[in-house]
Design a protein around this motif. Structure first.
Motif, short mmCIF file in Angstrom:
data_model
loop_
_atom_site.label_atom_id
_atom_site.label_comp_id
_atom_site.label_asym_id
_atom_site.label_seq_id
_atom_site.Cartn_x
_atom_site.Cartn_y
_atom_site.Cartn_z
N ILE A 50 0.83 -1.21 0.00
CA ILE A 50 0.00 0.00 0.00
C ILE A 50 0.86 1.26 0.00
O ILE A 50 0.61 2.18 -0.76
CB ILE A 50 -0.95 0.01 1.21
CG1 ILE A 50 -1.97 -1.11 1.03
CG2 ILE A 50 -1.65 1.36 1.35
CD1 ILE A 50 -3.16 -1.05 1.92
N TYR A 106 0.52 4.52 -2.22
CA TYR A 106 -0.01 5.65 -1.45
C TYR A 106 0.93 6.86 -1.59
O TYR A 106 0.49 8.00 -1.73
CB TYR A 106 -0.12 5.23 0.01
CG TYR A 106 -1.23 5.91 0.79
CD1 TYR A 106 -2.53 5.45 0.73
CD2 TYR A 106 -0.96 7.00 1.61
CE1 TYR A 106 -3.55 6.05 1.46
CE2 TYR A 106 -1.97 7.61 2.34
CZ TYR A 106 -3.26 7.13 2.26
OH TYR A 106 -4.26 7.74 2.98
N SER A 163 -7.03 1.66 9.35
CA SER A 163 -5.66 1.15 9.21
C SER A 163 -5.45 -0.11 10.06
O SER A 163 -4.42 -0.27 10.69
CB SER A 163 -4.61 2.19 9.59
OG SER A 163 -4.80 3.39 8.91
N ALA A 213 -2.60 12.64 3.83
CA ALA A 213 -1.93 11.44 3.35
C ALA A 213 -0.64 11.13 4.10
O ALA A 213 -0.32 9.97 4.36
CB ALA A 213 -1.64 11.57 1.86
N SER A 242 -0.63 8.88 7.23
CA SER A 242 -0.96 7.49 6.92
C SER A 242 0.27 6.81 6.33
O SER A 242 0.61 5.68 6.66
CB SER A 242 -2.10 7.41 5.91
OG SER A 242 -3.25 8.00 6.46
N ALA A 243 0.95 7.53 5.44
CA ALA A 243 2.12 6.96 4.78
C ALA A 243 3.23 6.65 5.79
O ALA A 243 3.80 5.56 5.79
CB ALA A 243 2.62 7.89 3.69
N ASP A 295 -4.66 -1.85 -5.88
CA ASP A 295 -5.48 -1.32 -4.80
C ASP A 295 -6.69 -2.22 -4.53
O ASP A 295 -7.00 -2.56 -3.39
CB ASP A 295 -5.94 0.09 -5.19
CG ASP A 295 -6.74 0.77 -4.10
OD1 ASP A 295 -6.29 0.72 -2.95
OD2 ASP A 295 -7.81 1.33 -4.39
#
Ligand code: PHE
Length: 582
Positions: A97, A101, A232, A328, A331-332, A382
């Motif tokens: 991911i 991402y 997540s 973003a 999360s990354a 994805d």
């Protein structure tokens, strides 16, 4: 083990977990899942998914990481040597991911720059697909690298690595910006979106309930899938993050706060998106349905057009893409942290070495997504990763924990330290109910993908990037679990305070919330059913749905946060006493 740092505070931990959960998915995935699957009715399925799977799984992952103070792979090894691969599998799903991402984040970076001059012009679709992505005719026509994307990908990775540079010590500081800033910007967009002409049309599409849809299994698939992805869960992130908690950290209330904050953000984000879409439809003089689009099309095609038509358009353009970027990035980097802390635990690497190595490999794999065929591959990976990575991993996690480990022990462990307590029902959720739901979900989706294919892509492409990737991951995980450090000397004695912090009150707190949801649900149902008999009630349906979910999510988040603030100092005293006694 020596270099395992700690969160600087409980807030920092909660914010980091919230930051990981809140991402692009909240803005461009959730609102459309909601619209596609029956509007207000989807919200009902979503809340049920949140209560039956979201919160319980969050508690499971956090207590696991906290209990063993190790990232996912070695935490699973503690349950049984033969289970280490499960942890690696979760982590590798996250690794795939993060490879793409980061690319989407890179688009956001490019667009942040474009927004100064509104380089996208008036034909935003052609600009995005042709000029910017250089999209080719099919997945096998790579069409060369898109240089601007490549450059932003490099910058993006530098930012991601920078955010975890000294592990959780750095993260503890960074999250104050990467969580509060997008929240603030989102509020700006909600207010702007809702005050535009035509916005109410959009909101109606968002919330109007089509309850007959609840009989359709794909609505439930969408709700559960969205909950896992959005929280997540199943990537080892929450396990890793919890492993940096102090011994006496609170778990259950934190899990609830994290989950509710994430779901609140999605729900509220929907108003920004649909308000703006209602305006856009009015502008074009078409019906709202015809402008509904999720995914990259929304953020990079529709939104730029809306922005073009706003007063102060430059300002809104800049803050919109700044919002995407800050949504973003946390999360990354949470994904990066989950992987690299696993590497550190296993191979004794240093923080910098693990971060840089993982980032470099993810960057190289991500290069494919910066080509002209990138969007095709991204779309396929994805889709498959979501179901056969994420959902399968969560299923295996539940089975391993539920059937090969005493879940009740884990529950007791979590309960002893927590401000809110969970009953035995939790055990059954983990052992039976969640696995059965996910199993049904996977079977239905597999049949659909095998019989119908996906979006007309060539079967060979699906075989490589879809099935190939999801089959490869468990194999690589098994290999990883066999190599490297073997010693199992790390002791993991449990320190359970002898005096439980909060007894009955803990159960009561959760029950109060659940009862409140239930009673309000009855009122809402009465309005909906009543509207069949009294036409005048019809106009109350959408506001009632809106208010109901607002109370459940925002009210819940506030209620549990107040508990944690009120208990804060009492917890400190209690923890001191409890630990002294040991
Ligand atoms: N939860 C993130 C979102 O909603 C997505 C994500 C998934 C981030 C997995 C990290 C890991 O966008």
């Amino acid at each position: 083990m020596g270099q395992r740092g700690n969160w600087s505070s409980r807030q920092a931990f909660i914010l980091a977990a919230i930051g990981s959960a809140i991402g692009l998915g909240n803005i461009w995935r959730f609102p459309f899942k909601c619209y596609e699957n029956g509007g207000g009715a989807f919200l009902v399925a979503y809340i049920i998914a949140m209560l039956t799977a979201g919160i319980p799984l969050m508690i499971m992952e956090l207590s696991l990481g906290h209990r063993f103070k190790l990232a996912a792979p070695l935490s699973f090894r503690k349950i049984g040597k033969k289970f280490e691969w499960v942890g690696w599998w979760a982590v590798f799903v996250g690794f795939i991911i993060v490879c793409y991402y980061a690319v989407v984040m890179a688009w956001g970076l490019n667009y942040s720059v474009f927004s100064f001059t509104q380089a996208w012009g008036t034909d935003t679709g052609t600009f995005f697909f042709k000029d910017f992505l250089g999209l080719t005719d099919g997945p096998y026509q790579l069409g060369g690298f898109q240089l601007p994307i490549l450059i932003s990908l490099i910058i993006g990775w530098i930012l991601i690595v920078g955010a975890v540079w000294k592990g959780v010590k750095t993260v503890s500081k960074v999250v104050y910006v990467t969580v509060f800033l997008p929240w603030l910007l989102l509020v700006v967009f909600v207010v702007r979106g809702m005050t535009l002409p035509g916005s109410m049309e959009g909101i109606n599409y968002y919330l109007y309930p089509h309850f007959e849809q609840l009989l359709n299994p794909s609505v439930w698939i969408a709700a559960y899938g969205q909950i896992f992805y959005s929280l997540s869960i199943g990537f080892g992130i929450m396990i890793a993050y919890a492993s940096f908690l102090k011994k006496d950290a609170e778990i259950i209330n934190s899990s609830i706060i994290i989950t509710l904050s994430n779901c609140t953000t999605s729900f509220i984000g929907g108003f920004a998106v649909f308000g703006a879409l209602g305006y856009y439809a009015q502008l074009k003089g078409v019906a709202v349905e015809s402008v509904l689009k999720g995914g990259p099309g929304l953020a990079f095609v529709t939104y730029p057009t809306i922005i073009n038509n706003l007063p102060f358009s430059r300002f809104f353009g800049i803050i919109f893409f700044l919002m995407l970027l800050t949504l973003a990035i946390d999360s990354a980097f949470s994904l990066l942290e989950a992987i690299s802390s696993s590497m550190r635990d296993k191979f004794n690497w240093s923080i910098k070495r693990s971060n840089i190595t993982v980032a470099a490999i993810a960057f190289l794999i991500g290069l494919i997504f910066t080509t002209g065929a990138g969007l095709y591959w991204l779309d396929i990976v994805d889709k498959w990763i979501e179901f056969f990575g994420l959902c399968v991993v969560v299923l295996v996690e539940c089975v391993v924990l539920g059937w090969f480990f005493k879940v009740d022990k884990l529950r007791n462990y979590a309960n002893k330290y927590s401000e809110v307590r969970i009953s035995k029902l939790w055990n059954y959720l983990i052992k039976l109910i969640i696995p059965i739901i996910i199993f049904a979900l996977i079977i239905t989706e597999t049949i659909k993908l095998i019989t119908k294919g996906y979006e007309g892509y060539p079967a060979s492409a699906l075989l490589i990037a879809g099935w190939g990737v999801v089959i490869l991951l468990p194999i690589v995980s098994i290999i990883f679990s066999r190599i490297g450090r073997k010693e199992d000397s790390m002791d993991s004695e449990i320190i359970l305070p002898k005096t439980p912090f909060i007894d009955k009150l803990g159960y009561l707190r959760l029950n109060r919330y659940l009862y409140a949801i239930g009673i309000l649900a009855v009122v809402m149902a009465a309005i909906v059913i009543g509207s069949n008999y009294y036409q005048s009630l019809k106009s109350f349906i959408v506001p009632a749905i809106g208010i109901y979910f607002f109370l459940v999510l925002v009210g819940g988040a506030i209620y549990f946060t107040i508990i944690s603030i009120k208990d804060g100092h009492r917890r400190d005293e209690w923890a001191e006493q409890a630990l002294e006694k040991d």
